[in-house]
Design an enzyme around this catalytic site. Structure first.
Site, PDB file in Angstrom:
ATOM      1  N   ASP A   1       0.857  -1.169   0.000  1.00 48.24           N
ATOM      2  CA  ASP A   1       0.000   0.000   0.000  1.00 48.24           C
ATOM      3  C   ASP A   1       0.905   1.234   0.000  1.00 48.24           C
ATOM      4  O   ASP A   1       2.089   1.157   0.357  1.00 48.24           O
ATOM      5  CB  ASP A   1      -0.899  -0.017   1.233  1.00 48.24           C
ATOM      6  CG  ASP A   1      -1.887   1.124   1.238  1.00 48.24           C
ATOM      7  OD1 ASP A   1      -2.557   1.331   0.206  1.00 48.24           O
ATOM      8  OD2 ASP A   1      -1.986   1.822   2.260  1.00 48.24           O
TER       9      ASP A   1
ATOM     10  N   ASP B   1      -0.317   5.125   0.702  1.00 45.95           N
ATOM     11  CA  ASP B   1      -0.653   6.104   1.747  1.00 45.95           C
ATOM     12  C   ASP B   1      -0.577   5.455   3.119  1.00 45.95           C
ATOM     13  O   ASP B   1      -1.267   4.474   3.396  1.00 45.95           O
ATOM     14  CB  ASP B   1      -2.064   6.650   1.527  1.00 45.95           C
ATOM     15  CG  ASP B   1      -2.171   7.483   0.266  1.00 45.95           C
ATOM     16  OD1 ASP B   1      -1.420   8.457   0.150  1.00 45.95           O
ATOM     17  OD2 ASP B   1      -3.007   7.161  -0.592  1.00 45.95           O
TER      18      ASP B   1
END
Length: 347
Positions: free
Chosen positions: A26, A28
């Site tokens: 991922d 963010d």
């Protein structure tokens, strides 16, 4: 032990970047927050790649194109090609293309990432609900500058019966200034105005996992994320292992209360966890021990004991507490004094 019945974090004698062929990362809250790299992310990813691990960046944020994301990562010091970035915009575009005719018009409520992904699938992005022959509405994160009128445009089309799709439903998104409303919050606005429910493509749902596998060809993937309800649940749904890093949304209290589908295989402070093995959590006579800590049930709460002088890593204590809480609460809601146990560690 299967992931579906996990009652404690797992151990690994091998470094994770050696045990798995591909990290599905991922962005963010894991690699960066806003425009800045998270501490230790650049050095850790550089070392993992040098050690032979493939890196792929899997994000529910549909705002930017893969090219823009790759450029940002390069600016941060992480050499990345556009083909190494997989977005929920790509996943939802594939989902729409499988259900409408080639060349169909799709109303876009979001950013450039959605428009590029739709064109890649042979679809035509448009801006008005009044377009003749409109086949779908797609909604994705449009950044803080997305105008309120765009939600009305979506509602007009959906209320006329046009199928509605969403890239993802994350309620929040990390930023350099803190936690901000995400696409899920915007989806709720449209849901209130229409009473409809969108088809959703992003993590933790299968379309995103399928998109990632198709684009990376990973054989032994490790999902790396900061959110229990997207990254970790997505790994659970895909039946693959996961690493939770505590640099974004999820905190220690949420981890202790996690229901089975939200329990990661491993937990670490940040991406340095890719470069090390993971300590074993052992159960002995009703207590769970990790490093220099032991955790057990004590009435309605959790008891944490330091069992070895000079071995007081707080993360080992958290791993032991997870095992104690998860083994007690099959429904994921531990009824005891989680806050009291965490206060001992200063979490």
């Amino acid at each position: 032990m299967t992931r579906q019945s996990r009652t404690s974090p797992a151990g690994s004698e091998r470094s994770l970047h050696e045990a798995y062929d591909t990290a599905l990362l991922d962005l963010d809250g894991v690699v960066y927050a806003g425009g800045h790299a998270i501490a230790h992310a650049v050095d850790s990813l550089t070392a993992a790649r040098a050690g032979g691990m493939h890196l792929a960046y899997v994000t529910n944020n549909a705002l930017r194109t893969p090219e823009a994301v790759a450029e940002h990562l390069c600016e941060l010091g992480i050499p990345t090609e556009a083909g190494e970035v997989i977005t929920s915009a790509q996943a939802v575009a594939r989902l729409i293309a499988e259900q409408v005719e080639p060349g169909s018009k799709v109303l876009v409520i979001g950013g450039e990432g959605l428009r590029v992904a739709l064109r890649e699938r042979g679809l035509v992005p448009v801006e008005s609900a009044d377009e003749e022959g409109l086949a779908a509405v797609v909604q994705g994160y449009g950044g803080p500058g997305l105008e309120w009128g765009r939600f009305a445009e979506a509602a007009y089309a959906i209320n006329r019966g046009v199928p509605w799709y969403a890239s993802n439903t994350d309620l929040t998104i990390p930023s350099a200034r803190g936690i901000a409303p995400g696409n899920g919050a915007a989806v709720e606005v449209v849901r209130i105005a229409t009473g409809a429910d969108p088809q959703v493509a992003g993590k933790p749902l299968p379309p995103m996992h399928r998109e990632t596998v198709l684009r990376t060809g990973a054989q032994r993937p490790l999902v790396v994320g900061d959110r229990l309800d997207t990254d970790i649940e997505g790994a659970f749904n895909g039946d693959v292992d996961s690493l939770l890093v505590l640099t974004g949304v999820a905190d220690a209290g949420q981890l202790l209360r996690a229901e089975p589908r939200h329990r990661p295989t491993y937990v670490d402070r940040d991406l340095r966890g890719l470069l090390t093995g993971q300590p074993e959590v052992a159960e002995r006579q009703g207590a769970w021990t990790c490093g220099g800590w032991s955790a057990a049930h004590a009435g309605a709460g959790l008891e944490l004991i330091r069992v070895a002088d000079g071995e007081g890593d707080r993360l080992d204590a958290l791993r032991a507490l997870c095992a104690a809480a998860w083994s007690q609460a099959g429904d994921g809601v531990y009824p005891g004094e989680v806050e009291k146990a965490l206060a001992v560690l200063g979490w």
